[in-house]
Motif scaffolding. Sequence first.
Motif, PDB file in Angstrom:
ATOM      1  N   UNK A 119      10.445 -44.726 -64.814  1.00 27.91           N
ATOM      2  CA  UNK A 119       9.818 -45.154 -66.324  1.00 27.91           C
ATOM      3  C   UNK A 119       8.813 -46.157 -66.033  1.00 27.91           C
ATOM      4  N   UNK A 120       7.503 -45.954 -66.847  1.00 27.76           N
ATOM      5  CA  UNK A 120       6.374 -46.997 -66.829  1.00 27.76           C
ATOM      6  C   UNK A 120       5.859 -46.671 -68.366  1.00 27.76           C
ATOM      7  N   UNK A 121       5.813 -47.620 -69.092  1.00 26.42           N
ATOM      8  CA  UNK A 121       5.516 -47.468 -70.336  1.00 26.42           C
ATOM      9  C   UNK A 121       4.160 -47.158 -70.810  1.00 26.42           C
ATOM     10  N   UNK A 122       3.191 -48.073 -70.180  1.00 27.91           N
ATOM     11  CA  UNK A 122       1.688 -47.644 -70.500  1.00 27.91           C
ATOM     12  C   UNK A 122       0.975 -47.840 -69.062  1.00 27.91           C
ATOM     13  N   UNK A 123      -0.299 -47.443 -69.132  1.00 29.23           N
ATOM     14  CA  UNK A 123      -1.297 -47.810 -68.070  1.00 29.23           C
ATOM     15  C   UNK A 123      -1.247 -49.193 -67.863  1.00 29.23           C
ATOM     16  N   UNK A 124      -1.041 -50.050 -68.837  1.00 26.37           N
ATOM     17  CA  UNK A 124      -1.251 -51.543 -68.819  1.00 26.37           C
ATOM     18  C   UNK A 124       0.003 -52.300 -68.018  1.00 26.37           C
ATOM     19  N   UNK A 125       1.170 -51.167 -67.719  1.00 26.16           N
ATOM     20  CA  UNK A 125       2.118 -51.586 -66.935  1.00 26.16           C
ATOM     21  C   UNK A 125       2.179 -51.259 -65.562  1.00 26.16           C
ATOM     22  N   UNK A 126       1.158 -50.641 -64.900  1.00 26.18           N
ATOM     23  CA  UNK A 126       0.862 -50.177 -63.828  1.00 26.18           C
ATOM     24  C   UNK A 126       0.777 -51.254 -62.818  1.00 26.18           C
ATOM     25  N   UNK A 127       1.422 -51.453 -61.552  1.00 22.91           N
ATOM     26  CA  UNK A 127       0.997 -52.481 -60.630  1.00 22.91           C
ATOM     27  C   UNK A 127       0.383 -51.821 -59.425  1.00 22.91           C
ATOM     28  N   UNK A 128      -0.124 -52.717 -58.476  1.00 25.66           N
ATOM     29  CA  UNK A 128      -0.923 -52.094 -57.293  1.00 25.66           C
ATOM     30  C   UNK A 128       0.193 -51.287 -56.544  1.00 25.66           C
ATOM     31  N   UNK A 129       1.369 -51.364 -56.765  1.00 26.33           N
ATOM     32  CA  UNK A 129       2.221 -50.520 -55.753  1.00 26.33           C
ATOM     33  C   UNK A 129       2.231 -49.072 -56.282  1.00 26.33           C
ATOM     34  N   UNK A 130       1.821 -48.955 -57.672  1.00 32.44           N
ATOM     35  CA  UNK A 130       1.923 -47.761 -58.386  1.00 32.44           C
ATOM     36  C   UNK A 130       0.631 -46.924 -57.992  1.00 32.44           C
ATOM     37  N   UNK A 131      -0.293 -47.137 -57.257  1.00 33.14           N
ATOM     38  CA  UNK A 131      -1.447 -46.635 -56.843  1.00 33.14           C
ATOM     39  C   UNK A 131      -1.366 -45.046 -56.524  1.00 33.14           C
ATOM     40  N   UNK A 132      -0.222 -44.841 -55.508  1.00 33.01           N
ATOM     41  CA  UNK A 132       0.023 -43.953 -54.942  1.00 33.01           C
ATOM     42  C   UNK A 132       0.679 -42.821 -55.898  1.00 33.01           C
ATOM     43  N   UNK A 133       1.522 -43.206 -56.678  1.00 35.49           N
ATOM     44  CA  UNK A 133       2.250 -42.407 -57.552  1.00 35.49           C
ATOM     45  C   UNK A 133       1.276 -41.840 -58.752  1.00 35.49           C
ATOM     46  N   UNK A 134       0.238 -42.591 -59.076  1.00 35.09           N
ATOM     47  CA  UNK A 134      -0.735 -42.251 -59.798  1.00 35.09           C
ATOM     48  C   UNK A 134      -1.424 -41.333 -59.137  1.00 35.09           C
ATOM     49  N   UNK A 135      -1.781 -41.133 -58.105  1.00 37.32           N
ATOM     50  CA  UNK A 135      -2.568 -40.100 -57.180  1.00 37.32           C
ATOM     51  C   UNK A 135      -1.679 -38.806 -57.267  1.00 37.32           C
ATOM     52  N   UNK A 136      -0.344 -39.124 -57.336  1.00 39.24           N
ATOM     53  CA  UNK A 136       0.580 -37.810 -57.333  1.00 39.24           C
ATOM     54  C   UNK A 136       0.684 -37.289 -58.753  1.00 39.24           C
ATOM     55  N   UNK A 137       0.322 -37.995 -59.719  1.00 38.90           N
ATOM     56  CA  UNK A 137       0.164 -37.356 -61.135  1.00 38.90           C
ATOM     57  C   UNK A 137      -0.911 -36.337 -61.071  1.00 38.90           C
ATOM     58  N   UNK A 138      -2.006 -36.662 -60.655  1.00 38.25           N
ATOM     59  CA  UNK A 138      -3.408 -35.904 -60.419  1.00 38.25           C
ATOM     60  C   UNK A 138      -3.084 -34.728 -59.473  1.00 38.25           C
ATOM     61  N   UNK A 139      -2.481 -35.140 -58.325  1.00 41.65           N
ATOM     62  CA  UNK A 139      -2.029 -33.842 -57.572  1.00 41.65           C
ATOM     63  C   UNK A 139      -1.241 -32.964 -58.027  1.00 41.65           C
ATOM     64  N   UNK A 140      -0.134 -33.375 -58.951  1.00 43.58           N
ATOM     65  CA  UNK A 140       0.499 -32.368 -59.581  1.00 43.58           C
ATOM     66  C   UNK A 140      -0.163 -31.734 -60.733  1.00 43.58           C
ATOM     67  N   UNK A 141      -1.316 -32.452 -61.615  1.00 44.23           N
ATOM     68  CA  UNK A 141      -2.257 -31.848 -62.344  1.00 44.23           C
ATOM     69  C   UNK A 141      -2.882 -30.626 -61.974  1.00 44.23           C
ATOM     70  N   UNK A 142      -3.513 -30.955 -60.491  1.00 45.92           N
ATOM     71  CA  UNK A 142      -4.021 -29.872 -60.128  1.00 45.92           C
ATOM     72  C   UNK A 142      -3.343 -28.656 -59.568  1.00 45.92           C
TER      73      UNK A 142
END
Length: 114
Positions: A46-69
Amino acid sequence: MSDCLFCKMVSGEIQPDTVYENDEVLAFRDINAQAPTHVLVIPKRHIATINDLNDDDAGLVGKLYLAAKQVAKQDGIADNGFRTVMNCNAGAGQTVFHIHLHVLGGRNMQWPPG
Ligand code: 5GP
Ligand code: ZN
């Protein structure tokens, strides 16, 4: 988050129309599709909004895009084109406060969005 709709999908309490899943990411069809393909890609954590992302979440955000692909490839919209959108907070139209990447395709998209 026990009161979060998308966390309930991750836990299995609610069963969405899942199109892709891995250890960290779940992707399912939007209940109110705005295009022939309209999939939501979410982190299982659970992460509520983009505003709640931390540096540690960078890889996870990348994985959202890889899943979108992957979803775009599966649905046959990768070559023609598709749009990814993540709304942040109510002023941008966010209604579910667990981040999700919209994957939209299968029709021509207009720009700018409304
Ligand atoms: P937002 O407006 O927060 O960017 O996007 C939330 C999205 O979640 C909307 O497109 C909405 O249709 C979708 N949604 C809301 N409730 C449900 C549900 O119960 N199941 C599914 N599959 N999608 C939902
Ligand atoms: Zn959640």
